[in-house]
Scaffold this motif. Structure first.
Motif, short mmCIF file in Angstrom:
data_model
loop_
_atom_site.label_atom_id
_atom_site.label_comp_id
_atom_site.label_asym_id
_atom_site.label_seq_id
_atom_site.Cartn_x
_atom_site.Cartn_y
_atom_site.Cartn_z
N PRO A 98 51.93 27.35 22.09
CA PRO A 98 51.04 28.40 21.78
C PRO A 98 50.48 29.51 22.63
CG PRO A 98 50.13 26.44 21.84
CD PRO A 98 51.41 26.42 22.53
N PHE A 99 51.12 29.19 24.19
CA PHE A 99 50.14 29.81 25.10
C PHE A 99 50.92 31.12 25.87
CE2 PHE A 99 49.08 25.17 25.37
CZ PHE A 99 47.61 25.58 24.92
N GLY A 100 52.12 31.35 25.23
CA GLY A 100 52.71 32.53 25.86
C GLY A 100 53.92 32.29 26.93
N PRO A 101 54.67 33.11 27.29
CA PRO A 101 55.87 32.86 28.25
C PRO A 101 55.30 32.78 29.52
CG PRO A 101 55.80 35.21 27.37
CD PRO A 101 54.90 34.42 26.68
N LEU A 102 54.00 33.46 30.01
CA LEU A 102 53.53 33.70 31.51
C LEU A 102 53.13 32.22 31.79
CD1 LEU A 102 53.02 34.98 34.09
CD2 LEU A 102 50.69 35.65 33.26
N ALA A 182 59.78 26.73 21.32
CA ALA A 182 59.64 25.65 22.58
C ALA A 182 59.59 26.40 23.86
CB ALA A 182 60.65 24.62 22.45
N CYS A 183 58.93 25.89 24.66
CA CYS A 183 59.06 26.18 26.15
C CYS A 183 59.82 25.14 27.00
CB CYS A 183 57.55 26.18 26.79
SG CYS A 183 57.30 26.23 28.68
N PHE A 184 61.00 25.93 27.22
CA PHE A 184 62.12 25.05 27.80
C PHE A 184 62.88 25.77 29.09
CE2 PHE A 184 64.64 27.93 25.85
CZ PHE A 184 65.94 27.71 25.88
N LEU A 185 63.60 24.94 29.57
CA LEU A 185 64.45 25.50 30.94
C LEU A 185 65.79 26.09 30.23
CD1 LEU A 185 63.91 22.91 33.82
CD2 LEU A 185 63.77 25.38 33.79
N ASP A 186 65.87 27.38 30.31
CA ASP A 186 67.04 28.11 30.01
C ASP A 186 67.99 28.49 30.96
OD1 ASP A 186 68.85 29.35 28.21
OD2 ASP A 186 67.36 31.09 27.68
#
Length: 345
Positions: A98-102, A182-186
């Motif tokens: 919920p906190f954004g990409p930065l 999701a926040c993940f390693l792409d």
């Protein structure tokens, strides 16, 4: 495998190998136990490491070389536990970031830096103990606070460098199969992911642990020889060494399982060995060992108090300093009040 792979594992890491695998029943604990555990570690870790840093900063005497390294280790631990509440919210939110990409990038860079800065601060402190006990006469001049501060600065820079892949490739992405953002390693490709993971295993684990192991063996041997020869090492050096050895042991117990599972995962990927049961087992082991590693940031301040006699002495002296300042301030206020009353009279 990344150190913060909760959502990465749950969403097939790099959207490749495991996305077709059903979840194992073991994943149910993620949504129930992990958020509370992470928050408990965060609160205890923040209180403990802030306390350690305050003692080192407020004490009237300048820090020794070993204390400079240990205070920077406490700062690295504080960085980690300050980032963890964001991840607790993420897990409790079903891995919807919920906190954004930065913040996705910054929070994970902070967690990554802890892993690698911590181990290199322990390399520095183990080398310092090695020089202090094994090469006291020949290399003693190397143990200067200015050199220690420069070494710490280089470690922070190196930790940031090792965190560069996380800064570049962490992303927030919608996964329709799992219905999460999701926040993940792409990583751009599996080959690039393998290269970065091998680099991090070599420079973030294999090399520093080898140096720490060698120094530790030499330190223990030096202490045994000195005991047999009834040679009295300076008492403060021996006490500092016992504290360092306990911190080293705690770090290895907490972090080695995580790094071994990470290395095994990389080897299996390189050999193109896959399977849902194997993937789920590795993922669950990674989660368990990741949170064991995080517990190390809570354990270190406890070790300082239990094992570190010099640290406990510093704590008492700091409290005495603060008490003296309070008495002086109170006495000054009373003197001013008395002189004011005399003037009015």
């Amino acid at each position: 495998m990344d150190i913060t792979t909760n959502s990465t594992d749950m969403t097939g890491r790099n959207s490749t190998n495991t996305s077709h695998c059903p979840f194992a029943e073991g994943w149910d604990w993620l949504h129930t136990m992990q958020p509370g555990y992470i928050l408990a570690i965060s609160v205890l870790g923040i209180l403990g490491n802030v306390f350690v840093l305050l003692v080192f900063c407020l004490h009237k005497k300048a820090c020794t070389v070993a204390e400079i390294y240990l205070s920077n280790l406490a700062a690295a631990d504080l960085l980690l536990v300050s980032c963890l509440p964001f991840w607790a919210v993420n897990v409790a939110n079903g891995f919807n970031w919920p906190f954004g990409p930065l913040l996705c990038r910054l929070i994970n860079v902070g967690i990554k830096m802890n892993a690698y800065c911590s181990i290199y601060f322990l390399v520095l402190v183990s080398v310092d103990r090695y020089v202090a006990l094994v090469h006291t006469m020949s290399h003693g001049r190397m143990r200067r606070p200015s050199y220690a501060k420069l070494g710490c600065l280089l470690v922070w820079g190196f930790g940031l460098l090792l965190g560069t892949p996380t800064m570049l490739f962490r992303a927030v992405k919608w996964f329709p199969d799992f219905e999460v953002t999701a926040c993940f390693l792409d990583y751009p490709s599996p080959k690039m992911e393998l290269v970065f993971n091998v680099t991090l295993i070599v420079f973030g684990f294999a090399i520093p642990v080898s140096v720490i192991s060698y120094c530790t063996c030499q330190i223990i041997q030096a202490l045994k020889n000195q005991a047999m020869e009834r040679f009295n090492t300076e008492h403060t050096e021996r006490k500092a060494t016992l504290l360092v050895l306990s911190v080293l042991l705690a770090f290895l117990l907490c972090w080695v399982p995580f790094h071994l599972v990470t290395a095994l995962d990389v080897l299996l990927r390189a050999a193109d060995i896959s399977g849902c049961n194997l993937s789920n087992s590795l993922d669950i082991c990674n989660q368990v060992f990741t949170y064991l590693a995080f517990f190390n940031s809570v354990l270190n301040p406890v070790l300082y108090v239990i094992v570190g006699k010099n640290f406990r002495k510093k704590v008492m002296e700091v409290f005495e300093q603060l008490s003296m300042r309070k008495k002086m301030a109170t006495g000054s206020q009373r003197s001013q009040l008395s002189s004011t009353l005399k003037t009015l009279a």
